[in-house]
Design an enzyme around this catalytic site. Structure first.
Site, short mmCIF file in Angstrom:
data_model
loop_
_atom_site.label_atom_id
_atom_site.label_comp_id
_atom_site.label_asym_id
_atom_site.label_seq_id
_atom_site.Cartn_x
_atom_site.Cartn_y
_atom_site.Cartn_z
N ARG A 44 -7.33 5.77 -5.42
CA ARG A 44 -7.12 7.21 -5.55
C ARG A 44 -7.48 7.68 -6.97
O ARG A 44 -8.13 8.72 -7.15
CB ARG A 44 -5.67 7.55 -5.22
CG ARG A 44 -5.27 7.17 -3.81
CD ARG A 44 -3.77 7.14 -3.61
NE ARG A 44 -3.18 8.47 -3.65
CZ ARG A 44 -1.87 8.69 -3.58
NH1 ARG A 44 -1.03 7.67 -3.46
NH2 ARG A 44 -1.41 9.93 -3.62
N ILE A 68 0.86 -1.18 0.00
CA ILE A 68 0.00 0.00 0.00
C ILE A 68 0.90 1.24 0.00
O ILE A 68 2.07 1.16 0.34
CB ILE A 68 -0.97 0.02 1.20
CG1 ILE A 68 -0.21 -0.08 2.53
CG2 ILE A 68 -1.99 -1.09 1.09
CD1 ILE A 68 -1.13 -0.06 3.75
N ASP A 69 0.33 2.35 -0.40
CA ASP A 69 1.12 3.58 -0.55
C ASP A 69 1.67 4.07 0.78
O ASP A 69 1.13 3.77 1.85
CB ASP A 69 0.27 4.69 -1.18
CG ASP A 69 -0.20 4.36 -2.58
OD1 ASP A 69 0.50 3.58 -3.27
OD2 ASP A 69 -1.28 4.84 -2.98
N LYS A 70 2.71 4.87 0.69
CA LYS A 70 3.36 5.43 1.88
C LYS A 70 2.36 6.09 2.82
O LYS A 70 2.37 5.84 4.03
CB LYS A 70 4.42 6.45 1.44
CG LYS A 70 5.04 7.24 2.59
CD LYS A 70 5.98 8.32 2.09
CE LYS A 70 6.52 9.16 3.24
NZ LYS A 70 7.39 10.26 2.76
#
Length: 341
Positions: free
Chosen positions: A254, A151-153
């Site tokens: 997103r 998953i993204d930062k």
């Protein structure tokens, strides 16, 4: 064409990623074609771009992509960041462990933690933490220890880590076959009209901004992506939604939510850090800016993760609470919506 002389300090700023010495029988060959024969998964366009960026060196001097390699030439590929294997340093970083056994580990990743080392993030990642806590993690197809998905930062939430080769293979197949359960909670700009729906559209890099992904509805670029969403709560100028992933593309939620006109709240990369809905009143602007301060990242949390255990065959399902920053921001919007109506 001879190598172009470069000042010494430039080389000191770069890290050697590959080095090859042309054999005595090497016929003159363009350096981009030469490197294609040695570097696995490299494309000619990427090699040519590396040459344009000054990252291809022959006999300790920078060359262009049309330089012809000759017998005895020493060819190097140099970059500003260290090779990936140099970045795999164990670091004593606490892990929020939700579940662990001999086959796998489920962790609740905090927002702000990068999953694996890469350009600009050489330490403090989840991988660095895992290597400290677990010996001999298996590598995935990209040579990243333990990683089955990511998953993204600035997204918080659940990740499963494989501790054995068998677990890696079994879990990776579940993600590939789209049999895992992945639910995310997102706060988005605007009043989502439909109570539920499905967003489809191939996702690939934005050709005008390589840091962003983009939906290609005609399917002429990228990979298929499917997101199912459901409205959980309407809060006036923002909406709380649940998203279930059928596929797992980079930035999928997103990008898909932005595609239908509902950018994630405070998602700076996709414009959600601007006041996209609401009034022009100064008090409202101050309210939103305060909400940004409470939640200084995109409003996205990986809440639920489900899969079949690779060793026992038992269904596994995990849930995580919303982190404090996201919960506080949502509560602030609830209070605003209540007093606005």
């Amino acid at each position: 064409m001879e190598p172009k002389e470069q000042p010494g300090p430039r080389e000191d700023e770069l890290f050697e990623h590959h080095k090859f010495v042309a054999s005595p029988g090497q016929e003159p060959l363009r350096v981009d074609k030469f490197l294609m024969n040695f570097i696995e998964n490299a494309t000619r366009s990427k090699i040519q771009q590396a040459a344009k960026d000054g990252h291809i060196w022959v006999n300790d001097a920078e060359v262009k992509q049309n330089y012809r390699v000759k017998a005895g030439d020493e060819v190097k590929v140099m970059f500003e960041h260290p090779p990936y294997e140099f970045l795999l340093t164990p670091e004593e970083i606490p892990l929020d462990t939700v579940y662990e056994d001999d086959s796998l580990l489920v962790v609740n990743k905090p927002a702000g933690m990068v999953v694996h080392p890469g350009h600009g993030n050489y330490s403090g990642t989840l991988i660095n933490a895992l290597l400290y806590h677990i010996d001999h993690l298996p590598a995935n197809q990209n040579e990243r220890p333990g990683l089955v998905h990511r998953i993204d930062k600035d997204t918080s939430g659940l990740l499963v880590i494989a501790k054995t080769e068998t677990a890696m293979t079994h879990l990776a197949k579940q993600f590939f076959d789209k049999t895992t359960e992945r639910e995310y909670i997102a706060l988005v700009w605007g009043d989502v009209q439909q109570d539920s729906g499905t967003i489809t559209g191939h996702i690939d890099r934005n050709p005008k901004n390589r840091l962003q992904m983009q939906v290609f509805p005609e399917g002429d670029h990228g990979k298929e992506a499917v997101t199912h969403y459901k409205v959980l709560e309407r809060l006036g100028y923002v909406t709380l939604v649940s998203c279930r992933l059928e596929t797992g593309r980079t930035h999928q939620i997103r990008v898909h939510l932005k595609y239908i006109g509902h950018t994630l709240f405070n998602d700076a990369r996709y414009g959600g850090d601007k006041i996209l809905k609401g009034t022009t009143f100064t008090k409202y602007r101050q309210f939103v800016e305060n909400a940004f301060k409470i939640l200084p990242r995109q409003a996205l949390h990986a809440k639920t993760l489900g899969f079949i255990h690779p060793a026992t065959g038992e269904p596994m399902r995990f849930n995580s609470d919303l982190p404090e920053d996201m919960a506080s921001c949502i509560e602030k919007w609830r209070h605003y919506a209540k007093h606005r109506s």
